[in-house]
Motif scaffolding. Sequence first.
Motif, PDB file in Angstrom:
ATOM      1  N   ILE A  13      -0.214   1.018   2.043  1.00 16.12           N
ATOM      2  CA  ILE A  13       1.231   0.789   2.215  1.00 16.12           C
ATOM      3  C   ILE A  13       1.479  -0.634   2.712  1.00 16.12           C
ATOM      4  CG2 ILE A  13       3.392   1.601   3.243  1.00 16.12           C
ATOM      5  CD1 ILE A  13       2.159   4.286   3.764  1.00 16.12           C
ATOM      6  N   LEU A  14       2.170  -1.401   1.906  1.00 17.36           N
ATOM      7  CA  LEU A  14       2.587  -2.743   2.332  1.00 17.36           C
ATOM      8  C   LEU A  14       3.958  -2.610   2.974  1.00 17.36           C
ATOM      9  CD1 LEU A  14       0.363  -4.605   1.331  1.00 17.36           C
ATOM     10  CD2 LEU A  14       0.963  -3.199  -0.627  1.00 17.36           C
ATOM     11  N   GLY A  15       4.113  -3.173   4.163  1.00 14.42           N
ATOM     12  CA  GLY A  15       5.399  -3.049   4.872  1.00 14.42           C
ATOM     13  C   GLY A  15       5.519  -1.701   5.563  1.00 14.42           C
ATOM     14  N   CYS A  16       4.397  -1.227   6.130  1.00 18.81           N
ATOM     15  CA  CYS A  16       4.386   0.129   6.717  1.00 18.81           C
ATOM     16  C   CYS A  16       5.079   0.185   8.083  1.00 18.81           C
ATOM     17  CB  CYS A  16       2.956   0.623   6.851  1.00 18.81           C
ATOM     18  SG  CYS A  16       1.975  -0.416   7.952  1.00 18.81           S
ATOM     19  N   GLY A  17       5.428  -0.978   8.663  1.00 19.56           N
ATOM     20  CA  GLY A  17       5.980  -0.967  10.019  1.00 19.56           C
ATOM     21  C   GLY A  17       7.493  -1.018  10.080  1.00 19.56           C
ATOM     22  N   GLY A  18       8.144  -0.996   8.937  1.00 20.32           N
ATOM     23  CA  GLY A  18       9.598  -1.077   8.931  1.00 20.32           C
ATOM     24  C   GLY A  18      10.241   0.296   9.073  1.00 20.32           C
ATOM     25  N   PHE A  19      11.529   0.346   8.783  1.00 17.42           N
ATOM     26  CA  PHE A  19      12.307   1.589   8.933  1.00 17.42           C
ATOM     27  C   PHE A  19      11.737   2.704   8.049  1.00 17.42           C
ATOM     28  CE2 PHE A  19      16.254   3.580   6.911  1.00 17.42           C
ATOM     29  CZ  PHE A  19      16.363   4.604   7.844  1.00 17.42           C
ATOM     30  N   ILE A  20      11.651   2.443   6.745  1.00 19.25           N
ATOM     31  CA  ILE A  20      11.170   3.499   5.839  1.00 19.25           C
ATOM     32  C   ILE A  20       9.694   3.776   6.110  1.00 19.25           C
ATOM     33  CG2 ILE A  20      10.818   4.168   3.427  1.00 19.25           C
ATOM     34  CD1 ILE A  20      13.157   2.337   2.658  1.00 19.25           C
ATOM     35  N   GLY A  21       8.908   2.698   6.265  1.00 20.24           N
ATOM     36  CA  GLY A  21       7.463   2.865   6.485  1.00 20.24           C
ATOM     37  C   GLY A  21       7.169   3.697   7.716  1.00 20.24           C
ATOM     38  N   THR A  32      -0.400  15.686   6.574  1.00 18.34           N
ATOM     39  CA  THR A  32      -1.441  15.561   5.537  1.00 18.34           C
ATOM     40  C   THR A  32      -2.707  14.957   6.153  1.00 18.34           C
ATOM     41  OG1 THR A  32      -1.140  13.260   4.808  1.00 18.34           O
ATOM     42  CG2 THR A  32       0.410  14.881   3.929  1.00 18.34           C
ATOM     43  N   ASP A  33      -3.780  14.991   5.370  1.00 23.86           N
ATOM     44  CA  ASP A  33      -5.022  14.325   5.813  1.00 23.86           C
ATOM     45  C   ASP A  33      -5.283  13.061   5.006  1.00 23.86           C
ATOM     46  OD1 ASP A  33      -5.765  16.031   7.890  1.00 23.86           O
ATOM     47  OD2 ASP A  33      -6.407  17.545   6.456  1.00 23.86           O
ATOM     48  N   HIS A  34      -4.239  12.534   4.383  1.00 20.01           N
ATOM     49  CA  HIS A  34      -4.413  11.293   3.628  1.00 20.01           C
ATOM     50  C   HIS A  34      -4.859  10.174   4.571  1.00 20.01           C
ATOM     51  CE1 HIS A  34      -2.657  13.385   0.349  1.00 20.01           C
ATOM     52  NE2 HIS A  34      -1.392  13.240   0.702  1.00 20.01           N
ATOM     53  N   LYS A  35      -5.669   9.277   4.011  1.00 20.68           N
ATOM     54  CA  LYS A  35      -6.093   8.099   4.786  1.00 20.68           C
ATOM     55  C   LYS A  35      -5.176   6.936   4.383  1.00 20.68           C
ATOM     56  CE  LYS A  35     -10.317   9.584   6.319  1.00 20.68           C
ATOM     57  NZ  LYS A  35      -9.815  10.874   6.775  1.00 20.68           N
ATOM     58  N   ILE A  36      -4.607   6.290   5.385  1.00 19.96           N
ATOM     59  CA  ILE A  36      -3.621   5.246   5.094  1.00 19.96           C
ATOM     60  C   ILE A  36      -4.084   3.894   5.629  1.00 19.96           C
ATOM     61  CG2 ILE A  36      -1.215   4.533   5.464  1.00 19.96           C
ATOM     62  CD1 ILE A  36      -0.607   7.559   5.862  1.00 19.96           C
ATOM     63  N   VAL A  37      -4.025   2.898   4.759  1.00 20.48           N
ATOM     64  CA  VAL A  37      -4.279   1.518   5.186  1.00 20.48           C
ATOM     65  C   VAL A  37      -2.966   0.777   5.007  1.00 20.48           C
ATOM     66  CG1 VAL A  37      -5.655  -0.569   4.857  1.00 20.48           C
ATOM     67  CG2 VAL A  37      -6.602   1.653   4.264  1.00 20.48           C
ATOM     68  N   GLY A  38      -2.487   0.146   6.070  1.00 22.09           N
ATOM     69  CA  GLY A  38      -1.181  -0.491   5.977  1.00 22.09           C
ATOM     70  C   GLY A  38      -1.206  -1.954   6.381  1.00 22.09           C
ATOM     71  N   TRP A  39      -0.196  -2.657   5.882  1.00 14.60           N
ATOM     72  CA  TRP A  39       0.014  -4.057   6.285  1.00 14.60           C
ATOM     73  C   TRP A  39       1.414  -4.216   6.845  1.00 14.60           C
ATOM     74  CZ3 TRP A  39      -3.898  -3.170   3.079  1.00 14.60           C
ATOM     75  CH2 TRP A  39      -4.994  -4.022   3.142  1.00 14.60           C
ATOM     76  N   ASP A  40       1.514  -4.868   7.976  1.00  8.01           N
ATOM     77  CA  ASP A  40       2.818  -5.247   8.520  1.00  8.01           C
ATOM     78  C   ASP A  40       2.589  -6.129   9.742  1.00  8.01           C
ATOM     79  OD1 ASP A  40       5.574  -5.251   9.579  1.00  8.01           O
ATOM     80  OD2 ASP A  40       5.867  -3.640   8.134  1.00  8.01           O
ATOM     81  N   PRO A  41       3.314  -7.256   9.846  1.00  6.30           N
ATOM     82  CA  PRO A  41       3.136  -8.078  11.038  1.00  6.30           C
ATOM     83  C   PRO A  41       3.731  -7.418  12.282  1.00  6.30           C
ATOM     84  CG  PRO A  41       4.840  -8.995   9.616  1.00  6.30           C
ATOM     85  CD  PRO A  41       4.227  -7.853   8.877  1.00  6.30           C
ATOM     86  N   GLU A  42       4.630  -6.468  12.084  1.00  2.00           N
ATOM     87  CA  GLU A  42       5.344  -5.808  13.186  1.00  2.00           C
ATOM     88  C   GLU A  42       4.793  -4.401  13.410  1.00  2.00           C
ATOM     89  OE1 GLU A  42       7.767  -5.280  15.497  1.00  2.00           O
ATOM     90  OE2 GLU A  42       7.631  -7.451  15.698  1.00  2.00           O
ATOM     91  N   SER A  43       4.581  -4.027  14.663  1.00  3.50           N
ATOM     92  CA  SER A  43       4.062  -2.672  14.897  1.00  3.50           C
ATOM     93  C   SER A  43       4.911  -1.880  15.880  1.00  3.50           C
ATOM     94  CB  SER A  43       2.621  -2.740  15.402  1.00  3.50           C
ATOM     95  OG  SER A  43       2.593  -3.403  16.648  1.00  3.50           O
ATOM     96  N   SER A  44       6.054  -2.470  16.318  1.00  2.00           N
ATOM     97  CA  SER A  44       6.793  -1.800  17.392  1.00  2.00           C
ATOM     98  C   SER A  44       7.326  -0.416  16.983  1.00  2.00           C
ATOM     99  CB  SER A  44       7.941  -2.687  17.880  1.00  2.00           C
ATOM    100  OG  SER A  44       8.776  -3.027  16.808  1.00  2.00           O
ATOM    101  N   LYS A  45       7.611  -0.220  15.689  1.00  2.00           N
ATOM    102  CA  LYS A  45       8.156   1.082  15.266  1.00  2.00           C
ATOM    103  C   LYS A  45       7.068   2.113  14.971  1.00  2.00           C
ATOM    104  CE  LYS A  45      12.372  -1.018  13.512  1.00  2.00           C
ATOM    105  NZ  LYS A  45      13.413  -1.166  12.536  1.00  2.00           N
TER     106      LYS A  45
END
Length: 371
Positions: A13-21, A32-45
């Motif tokens: 997931i690109l942009g995983c730290g935003g509202f929808i992400g 689920t047991d899916h494995k997720i690799v995400g990119w986002d400069p922001e992690s506060s959410k």
Amino acid sequence: MRIGTENPMNIVILGCGGFIGSHLLDRLLSTTDHKIVGWDPESSKIRKHLENPNFTLHQRYVDDPETQQDLREAVAEGDVVINLAAICNPSEYNTNPISVIKSNLFDVYPIVELCVEYKRWLISFSTSECYGRTLSSYVGDTTYENPDLYELKEDETPLIMGPIVNQRWTYACAKQMVERLVYAHHKEDGLPFTVVRPLNFFGPRMDYIPQRDGDGVPRVLACFMGALLNGDPMKLVDGGKARRTIVSIYEAVDAICRMLDNPEKANGHAFNIGNRNNEVTMAELADMMRKTYAKITGDPSYEDYPIIEVSSEEFYGEGYEDCDRRMPDISKAKELLGWEPKIALEDVLLDTMTYFHNEYAGAMKPAQVAE
Ligand code: UGA
């Protein structure tokens, strides 16, 4: 029941730290047991997920040179790539157009190319703005007599935008180009794809509250909410005549999960994700929000909270042009995914505004901080 326990997927997931992400992570990591690799400069959410063994965050921008190598590996090992990274705030389309075009088109290009190279399913988040303005608006039908001239159908409605001096359309044009690129690769190279066209998802954590945790002009929910929290008048742009349909973020996430659960049905399609029953003008929305806030705070004076009118030029600057109406045809999502949103706007607002009230109302107002 946990889905994907037997066949968990690797999801990028690109942009995983935003509202929808952040809402998508909430759902996927809890059900689920899916494995997720995400990119986002922001992690506060998404702080609460950072220790989850099924989630790895690369806290970087998509266009960071270091991202390229990690991303290649993740796509190669992934089953599906979801791109949510975007500048999707109308106040930037005419004031920051180069960045808008770059982030929504050129930064996305390498992601599309990687998906083509590895033949990975790309779920590409686009926008209802691809449709531009309605045909009704161009023929002067301000009463919207003919649904053929305003209803938005994924595979039939023409995509019409205003002139280049109206830079509002930089975003829609960049997003449309990505849709066309993805579709061309689907036809020529067999790229599996799904395009999502969101129609005003509302929920907790949307955008930011001005003067509290961000500067500038966010989307309308946060603008109106910020006004109520900060004691400023709510501002109706150009009289608040524009119409939007509003859908709960939880139901929107449900649509994405249905796509993930049914790749064979979602592949090869663009989907409108919106709620036809929740259509309002922005003037109606402002009124509903002040009444909802009166209920949340128990203070009836909010029912008459000040609402003022401002011109779009004053509010957004030169080159803003509005989408007049967005009434989605959602029969494709119903038929292929069995998705039909049900949460009424009143309930979406009550839930969302209660969240914002609990998060921000107790904190000091900017004026108090300065004193
Ligand atoms: C934006 C994005 O451009 C879309 O891609 C995205 O799909 C959509 O948000 C979304 O949230 O799904 P838009 O609906 O135009 O599109 O964004 P808002 O900034 O929320 O504006 C909605 C309407 O409210 C516009 O008519 C705007 O002029 C008006 N507005 C905004 C006000 O009247 N007052 C405000 O304080 C802010």
